[in-house]
Structures are given as structure tokens and as C-alpha cells.
Design a protein around this motif. Structure first.
Motif, PDB file in Angstrom:
ATOM      1  N   GLU A  10       0.846  -1.186   0.000  1.00 23.15           N
ATOM      2  CA  GLU A  10       0.000   0.000   0.000  1.00 23.15           C
ATOM      3  C   GLU A  10       0.880   1.234   0.000  1.00 23.15           C
ATOM      4  O   GLU A  10       2.005   1.205   0.476  1.00 23.15           O
ATOM      5  CB  GLU A  10      -0.902   0.019   1.229  1.00 23.15           C
ATOM      6  N   LEU A  11       0.332   2.292  -0.526  1.00 23.90           N
ATOM      7  CA  LEU A  11       1.031   3.567  -0.528  1.00 23.90           C
ATOM      8  C   LEU A  11       0.876   4.199   0.846  1.00 23.90           C
ATOM      9  O   LEU A  11      -0.233   4.349   1.347  1.00 23.90           O
ATOM     10  CB  LEU A  11       0.439   4.474  -1.603  1.00 23.90           C
ATOM     11  N   ALA A  17       5.065  14.179   3.760  1.00 28.08           N
ATOM     12  CA  ALA A  17       4.005  14.267   2.750  1.00 28.08           C
ATOM     13  C   ALA A  17       2.723  14.818   3.369  1.00 28.08           C
ATOM     14  O   ALA A  17       2.033  15.637   2.759  1.00 28.08           O
ATOM     15  CB  ALA A  17       3.757  12.895   2.134  1.00 28.08           C
ATOM     16  N   LYS A  18       2.408  14.376   4.588  1.00 27.78           N
ATOM     17  CA  LYS A  18       1.221  14.890   5.283  1.00 27.78           C
ATOM     18  C   LYS A  18       1.360  16.391   5.545  1.00 27.78           C
ATOM     19  O   LYS A  18       0.388  17.142   5.422  1.00 27.78           O
ATOM     20  CB  LYS A  18       1.004  14.148   6.596  1.00 27.78           C
ATOM     21  N   SER A  19       2.558  16.811   5.885  1.00 30.12           N
ATOM     22  CA  SER A  19       2.805  18.232   6.107  1.00 30.12           C
ATOM     23  C   SER A  19       2.572  19.032   4.824  1.00 30.12           C
ATOM     24  O   SER A  19       1.961  20.104   4.856  1.00 30.12           O
ATOM     25  CB  SER A  19       4.236  18.428   6.613  1.00 30.12           C
ATOM     26  N   THR A  24      -0.864  22.495   1.557  1.00 30.11           N
ATOM     27  CA  THR A  24      -1.601  22.641   0.300  1.00 30.11           C
ATOM     28  C   THR A  24      -3.076  22.897   0.567  1.00 30.11           C
ATOM     29  O   THR A  24      -3.707  23.737  -0.091  1.00 30.11           O
ATOM     30  CB  THR A  24      -1.428  21.375  -0.565  1.00 30.11           C
ATOM     31  N   ALA A  25      -3.649  22.195   1.543  1.00 33.21           N
ATOM     32  CA  ALA A  25      -5.056  22.386   1.889  1.00 33.21           C
ATOM     33  C   ALA A  25      -5.310  23.805   2.403  1.00 33.21           C
ATOM     34  O   ALA A  25      -6.334  24.411   2.083  1.00 33.21           O
ATOM     35  CB  ALA A  25      -5.490  21.357   2.931  1.00 33.21           C
ATOM     36  N   ALA A  98      -9.391  14.660   6.582  1.00 28.58           N
ATOM     37  CA  ALA A  98      -8.735  13.357   6.412  1.00 28.58           C
ATOM     38  C   ALA A  98      -7.444  13.284   7.209  1.00 28.58           C
ATOM     39  O   ALA A  98      -7.150  12.258   7.838  1.00 28.58           O
ATOM     40  CB  ALA A  98      -8.449  13.106   4.932  1.00 28.58           C
ATOM     41  N   LEU A  99      -6.681  14.365   7.216  1.00 23.09           N
ATOM     42  CA  LEU A  99      -5.410  14.362   7.939  1.00 23.09           C
ATOM     43  C   LEU A  99      -5.619  14.394   9.457  1.00 23.09           C
ATOM     44  O   LEU A  99      -4.862  13.779  10.201  1.00 23.09           O
ATOM     45  CB  LEU A  99      -4.533  15.528   7.488  1.00 23.09           C
ATOM     46  N   SER A 100      -6.652  15.099   9.897  1.00 18.72           N
ATOM     47  CA  SER A 100      -6.874  15.159  11.345  1.00 18.72           C
ATOM     48  C   SER A 100      -7.545  13.880  11.874  1.00 18.72           C
ATOM     49  O   SER A 100      -7.230  13.421  12.965  1.00 18.72           O
ATOM     50  CB  SER A 100      -7.690  16.391  11.713  1.00 18.72           C
TER      51      SER A 100
END
Length: 146
Positions: A10-11, A17-19, A24-25, A98-100
Motif C-alpha cells: 500500500e502507498l 508528505a502529510k505536512s 496545500t489544503a 482526512a489528515l486530522s
């Protein structure tokens, strides 16, 4: 006899990357807010265009109402502009969520919104370039005819 290839890995998103996605968001959210403000200003201008252009002496003797034409053009542009700005806002909101929450389903939805945003921009760009090409060909034919 060929067997289907099964991908077992899985990726994974690294913290770096999350940062990048979080930043970006934030920028996407900022740009979408600016986009909605721009749409609101276009609508406000469209509402007053008839009055503005009706009071100018150079537009009073035309056989058509220039203010109404400009108002319609601005309303159409605002309506077209609404879709990519909406998609961008949805991407930003879903990516933050999604990130939180660390939810893969919401992450997928956020990327779907980003895809929709860029697909709209891409199709719109193709349409505009096609119109430019058409205007160019018509202008060349007009020059050749004269």
C-alpha cells in the motif's frame, strides 16, 4: 496462461508528505475564499451594470442595452467560475478532515474533489483554446475575403 498481478503493498504517507498536504489544503482554502469573494463581486457588478452603463452617454444611443449584456456576461462567468472554486474548497476541507481524523475514505474524497477541480479547469481551457482558434480562422478568412 497469464495470472492477474496482485499488488500487496500500500502507498503510505510520510509525515513530510502529510505536512505538504496540510499546507496545500490551507492554500487551497485561501484561494477558494478569494474565489468566492471574486464571484460575489462579479454578481454585485452584474446587478448594477445596467444602471452604470445606462447612465453613460456613449452607451445611451445604442440599439441594445449594453448594461444588460454586460450583466448577463458577468453572471455567466460567475456561474462558470463557481464550479472550480467549489471543488477547490471541498478539496481543502476534506483534506484537512482526512489528515486530522486519519480516514482513508475522506482522503480519497478529497483527491476526487481535486481531480474534479483540475478536470474542470482542463476542459474549460480546451474550450477557450478552441474558441481562440475558431476566432483566428474566421479572422483570417475575413482578411482573405476583403
Amino acid at each position: 496462461m497469464s495470472e492477474p498481478i496482485i499488488q500487496l503493498a500500500e502507498l503510505k504517507l510520510t509525515s513530510e508528505a502529510k505536512s505538504y498536504l496540510r499546507e496545500t489544503a490551507k492554500w487551497a482554502f485561501f484561494l477558494s475564499i478569494i474565489g468566492f469573494i471574486g464571484i460575489a463581486l462579479m454578481i454585485i457588478f452584474a446587478l448594477f451594470a445596467s444602471s452604470i452603463f445606462g447612465s453613460l452617454p456613449q452607451y445611451q444611443n445604442l440599439p441594445f442595452n449594453m448594461g444588460k449584456i454586460i450583466a448577463i456576461i458577468y453572471l455567466v462567468i460567475a456561474a462558470i467560475y463557481l464550479f472550480p472554486v467549489y471543488y477547490l474548497m471541498q478539496f481543502a476541507n476534506k483534506m484537512k478532515a482526512a489528515l486530522s481524523l486519519k480516514e482513508d475514505a475522506i482522503l480519497t474524497e478529497s483527491f476526487e474533489m481535486l481531480k474534479s477541480h483540475y478536470k474542470f479547469i482542463g476542459v474549460f481551457t480546451i474550450i477557450i483554446l478552441s474558441l481562440y482558434a475558431l476566432v483566428f480562422v474566421v479572422a483570417m478568412l475575413g482578411l482573405l475575403a476583403s
